[in-house]
Write a protein that holds these residues in place. Structure first.
Motif, mmCIF file in Angstrom:
data_model
loop_
_atom_site.group_PDB
_atom_site.id
_atom_site.type_symbol
_atom_site.label_atom_id
_atom_site.label_comp_id
_atom_site.label_asym_id
_atom_site.label_seq_id
_atom_site.Cartn_x
_atom_site.Cartn_y
_atom_site.Cartn_z
ATOM 1 N N LYS A 99 0.613 -0.878 -0.080
ATOM 2 C CA LYS A 99 -0.421 -0.246 -0.020
ATOM 3 C C LYS A 99 0.821 1.472 0.554
ATOM 4 O O LYS A 99 0.480 2.460 -0.677
ATOM 5 C CB LYS A 99 -1.015 -0.214 1.236
ATOM 6 N N ALA A 100 2.379 1.265 0.297
ATOM 7 C CA ALA A 100 2.690 2.262 0.908
ATOM 8 C C ALA A 100 3.279 2.658 -0.957
ATOM 9 O O ALA A 100 3.877 3.873 -0.592
ATOM 10 C CB ALA A 100 4.023 2.238 1.649
ATOM 11 N N VAL A 157 4.406 9.748 2.996
ATOM 12 C CA VAL A 157 4.180 8.550 3.458
ATOM 13 C C VAL A 157 4.834 8.059 4.564
ATOM 14 O O VAL A 157 6.475 8.393 4.487
ATOM 15 C CB VAL A 157 4.236 7.314 2.132
ATOM 16 N N THR A 160 6.289 1.673 7.034
ATOM 17 C CA THR A 160 5.620 0.624 7.852
ATOM 18 C C THR A 160 5.423 -0.144 9.463
ATOM 19 O O THR A 160 5.082 0.652 10.137
ATOM 20 C CB THR A 160 4.838 -0.717 7.627
ATOM 21 N N THR A 186 0.942 5.332 6.369
ATOM 22 C CA THR A 186 1.197 3.730 6.052
ATOM 23 C C THR A 186 2.438 2.586 7.116
ATOM 24 O O THR A 186 2.478 1.688 6.774
ATOM 25 C CB THR A 186 2.146 4.027 5.191
#
Length: 282
Positions: A99-100, A157, A160, A186
């Motif tokens: 997703k990032a 971003v 994670t 993220t």
């Protein structure tokens, strides 16, 4: 002496998924490779190697076979190369990392200068950055963000495994840098929850053991977080590293583990600690 094991110690969702995919690919046989270590656990990587999975640094000399994409992901160029060579790809990239990557790609396509909050040397960040086609910067702190140039449009971003606090500090600095800002949080929920749980546990015990690879960013961060509240914090990879002297005068031992640490390693550590006293695990 009492041992208290953190509820969320060990594999997170993304790592559990990646290792399952890797072992399933290994069991099929044939020429099987991983592009970089599948996760940051040397012990898991060794087990996969015993099953025939060879760790590669690049795809340069690979003409055929199955390639497993590690949980941290790889670069956009490496994915393209695997497709071009018509390799069988097992993409075990963590969905949160994926997703990032997608967020960076969309921000860059929309004309944003991208700021990635994280460790520039970490493979996850190197992969995320590669999905930008315009300007992209990597910053590890608010101080580093303060040195960024002025930008018209800024997209942010995070790696994670970053802390939410660090992301906020970078965002605050970027507010001074651009007229338009878009932020994608993220950070994996499992990371923040795990860190909060570790902080709470560290306050309640006389000694903390943090288990995980020395090359694991989230494990190192867990150890740092615990050390802030319990100076007697020890980061280890395996049970063999435990020193009996750590438990002198200790009544309660806290144990936690990074997201890439398998349960069997955690169990070995607990059993090793038990050897030093009559203990119980809660």
């Amino acid at each position: 002496m009492e041992i208290i094991l953190a509820k969320r110690a060990g594999f997170c969702f993304g790592v559990k998924r990646a290792t399952q995919m890797a072992f399933e690919a290994a069991e099929k046989g044939g020429e099987t490779y991983s592009l970089g270590p599948i996760i940051h656990s040397p012990q898991v990587v060794n087990r996969l190697e015993e099953m025939g999975v060879t760790v590669l640094k690049s795809l340069d000399d690979l003409a055929s076979g199955t390639i497993i994409i590690r949980s941290h992901g790889v670069t956009f160029e490496e994915l393209e190369e695997a497709v071009r060579k018509q390799l069988e790809v097992v993409d075990a990239t963590c969905p949160f990392v994926k997703k990032a990557q997608e967020n960076v790609q969309s921000l860059s396509a929309a004309g944003y200068d991208v700021v990635v909050v994280g460790d520039a040397d970490h493979p996850e960040v190197q992969g995320i950055v590669s999905f930008a086609k315009g300007k992209v910067y990597v910053v590890g702190s608010g101080d580093e963000a303060a040195r960024l140039p002025k930008m018209k449009k800024v997209g942010i971003v995070a790696q994670t495994t970053q802390s939410f606090e660090n992301l906020k500090l970078v965002v605050l600095e970027c507010l001074l840098k651009g007229g338009e800002i878009r932020v994608f949080n993220t950070i994996c929920d499992a990371t923040s929850v795990r860190q909060q749980e570790a902080m709470t546990l560290a306050r309640e015990v006389d000694c903390m053991i943090v288990i995980g690879g020395y090359n694991s960013a989230n494990t190192k961060r867990l150890a740092e977080v615990c050390a802030e509240f319990q100076p007697r914090t020890h980061h280890i990879e395996t049970a063999h590293e435990i020193d009996p002297a750590w438990f002198e005068g200790v009544n309660r031992v806290g144990v936690t583990a990074g997201a890439s640490t398998p349960k069997w390693l955690i169990d070995e550590v607990i059993e090793r600690v038990r050897d030093f006293d009559c203990t119980k695990t809660t």
